[in-house]
Design a protein around this motif. Structure first.
Motif, PDB file in Angstrom:
ATOM      1  N   LEU A   4       0.829  -1.198   0.000  1.00 19.95           N
ATOM      2  CA  LEU A   4       0.000   0.000   0.000  1.00 19.95           C
ATOM      3  C   LEU A   4       0.870   1.256   0.000  1.00 19.95           C
ATOM      4  O   LEU A   4       0.633   2.188  -0.760  1.00 19.95           O
ATOM      5  CB  LEU A   4      -0.940   0.012   1.205  1.00 19.95           C
ATOM      6  CG  LEU A   4      -1.872   1.217   1.278  1.00 19.95           C
ATOM      7  CD1 LEU A   4      -2.829   1.231   0.091  1.00 19.95           C
ATOM      8  CD2 LEU A   4      -2.642   1.196   2.582  1.00 19.95           C
ATOM      9  N   CYS A   5       1.895   1.280   0.841  1.00 22.25           N
ATOM     10  CA  CYS A   5       2.791   2.445   0.872  1.00 22.25           C
ATOM     11  C   CYS A   5       3.494   2.618  -0.470  1.00 22.25           C
ATOM     12  O   CYS A   5       3.687   3.736  -0.934  1.00 22.25           O
ATOM     13  CB  CYS A   5       3.814   2.314   1.994  1.00 22.25           C
ATOM     14  SG  CYS A   5       3.085   2.497   3.638  1.00 22.25           S
ATOM     15  N   GLY A   6       3.859   1.518  -1.090  1.00 19.64           N
ATOM     16  CA  GLY A   6       4.507   1.591  -2.392  1.00 19.64           C
ATOM     17  C   GLY A   6       3.597   2.190  -3.449  1.00 19.64           C
ATOM     18  O   GLY A   6       4.018   3.005  -4.265  1.00 19.64           O
ATOM     19  N   LEU A   7       2.311   1.815  -3.418  1.00 14.08           N
ATOM     20  CA  LEU A   7       1.356   2.371  -4.364  1.00 14.08           C
ATOM     21  C   LEU A   7       1.156   3.858  -4.158  1.00 14.08           C
ATOM     22  O   LEU A   7       0.928   4.607  -5.099  1.00 14.08           O
ATOM     23  CB  LEU A   7       0.001   1.655  -4.230  1.00 14.08           C
ATOM     24  CG  LEU A   7      -0.039   0.231  -4.738  1.00 14.08           C
ATOM     25  CD1 LEU A   7      -1.373  -0.419  -4.390  1.00 14.08           C
ATOM     26  CD2 LEU A   7       0.183   0.199  -6.235  1.00 14.08           C
ATOM     27  N   MET A   8       1.231   4.310  -2.912  1.00 20.06           N
ATOM     28  CA  MET A   8       1.016   5.722  -2.608  1.00 20.06           C
ATOM     29  C   MET A   8       2.309   6.526  -2.701  1.00 20.06           C
ATOM     30  O   MET A   8       2.295   7.732  -2.524  1.00 20.06           O
ATOM     31  CB  MET A   8       0.419   5.890  -1.205  1.00 20.06           C
ATOM     32  CG  MET A   8      -0.977   5.318  -1.083  1.00 20.06           C
ATOM     33  SD  MET A   8      -1.825   5.773   0.432  1.00 20.06           S
ATOM     34  CE  MET A   8      -0.688   5.331   1.701  1.00 20.06           C
ATOM     35  N   ASP A  92      -5.545  -4.687   7.961  1.00 20.15           N
ATOM     36  CA  ASP A  92      -4.844  -5.468   6.952  1.00 20.15           C
ATOM     37  C   ASP A  92      -4.970  -4.717   5.637  1.00 20.15           C
ATOM     38  O   ASP A  92      -5.995  -4.790   4.961  1.00 20.15           O
ATOM     39  CB  ASP A  92      -5.444  -6.863   6.840  1.00 20.15           C
ATOM     40  CG  ASP A  92      -4.754  -7.716   5.791  1.00 20.15           C
ATOM     41  OD1 ASP A  92      -3.771  -7.243   5.172  1.00 20.15           O
ATOM     42  OD2 ASP A  92      -5.193  -8.861   5.580  1.00 20.15           O
ATOM     43  N   THR A  93      -3.951  -3.957   5.281  1.00 18.90           N
ATOM     44  CA  THR A  93      -4.031  -3.098   4.098  1.00 18.90           C
ATOM     45  C   THR A  93      -3.999  -3.863   2.781  1.00 18.90           C
ATOM     46  O   THR A  93      -4.176  -3.262   1.729  1.00 18.90           O
ATOM     47  CB  THR A  93      -2.892  -2.065   4.109  1.00 18.90           C
ATOM     48  OG1 THR A  93      -1.647  -2.745   4.169  1.00 18.90           O
ATOM     49  CG2 THR A  93      -3.037  -1.118   5.293  1.00 18.90           C
ATOM     50  N   LEU A  94      -3.787  -5.176   2.851  1.00 17.07           N
ATOM     51  CA  LEU A  94      -3.816  -5.979   1.636  1.00 17.07           C
ATOM     52  C   LEU A  94      -5.069  -6.839   1.547  1.00 17.07           C
ATOM     53  O   LEU A  94      -5.222  -7.612   0.606  1.00 17.07           O
ATOM     54  CB  LEU A  94      -2.548  -6.844   1.551  1.00 17.07           C
ATOM     55  CG  LEU A  94      -1.243  -6.050   1.503  1.00 17.07           C
ATOM     56  CD1 LEU A  94      -0.050  -6.988   1.460  1.00 17.07           C
ATOM     57  CD2 LEU A  94      -1.214  -5.083   0.346  1.00 17.07           C
ATOM     58  N   ASN A  95      -5.985  -6.681   2.489  1.00 19.20           N
ATOM     59  CA  ASN A  95      -7.256  -7.395   2.490  1.00 19.20           C
ATOM     60  C   ASN A  95      -8.092  -6.937   1.288  1.00 19.20           C
ATOM     61  O   ASN A  95      -8.271  -5.741   1.077  1.00 19.20           O
ATOM     62  CB  ASN A  95      -7.992  -7.088   3.803  1.00 19.20           C
ATOM     63  CG  ASN A  95      -9.321  -7.799   3.899  1.00 19.20           C
ATOM     64  OD1 ASN A  95     -10.049  -7.934   2.931  1.00 19.20           O
ATOM     65  ND2 ASN A  95      -9.637  -8.231   5.099  1.00 19.20           N
TER      66      ASN A  95
END
Length: 107
Positions: A4-8, A92-95
């Motif tokens: 998620l951090c990588g996408l942002m 869970d930011t990948l849920n």
């Protein structure tokens, strides 16, 4: 770095700036502007959890829940741990459900 951090575009291992050109002085975005941008992105990521974050003296973050509980955190990695403490469900930011909710957040 989590996905998620990588996408942002957030590199929470180098908290000061994700854009190295900021330090060279030949870019319009200052470190403070970079941090404000990071806070806006984090707030979008927190919408499904009904939480918000704001900058605290350019050194920490204040995380607030929808019930008014707050916690001072020192970096983005600690923010997610604090979000689990303040919230009613695991973060869970990948849920897939979370990612679906995140896709409905306005830009």
């Amino acid at each position: 770095m989590c996905g998620l951090c990588g996408l942002m575009g957030i590199d929470h291992w180098t908290e000061t700036s994700a854009n190295s050109a900021v330090f060279l002085g030949n870019i319009e975005r200052s470190i403070r502007h970079e941090r404000a941008h990071r806070v806006r992105l984090i707030n979008k990521a927190l919408v499904p959890f009904r939480m918000t974050v704001r900058d605290f003296q350019a050194s920490s973050y204040i995380l607030s829940s929808s019930t008014g509980r707050t916690e001072l955190v020192h970096d983005i990695q600690a923010l997610w741990v604090a979000a689990e403490r303040l919230g009613s469900k695991p973060v869970d930011t990948l849920n897939p459900e979370y990612l679906e909710q995140l896709s409905t957040v306005s830009p």
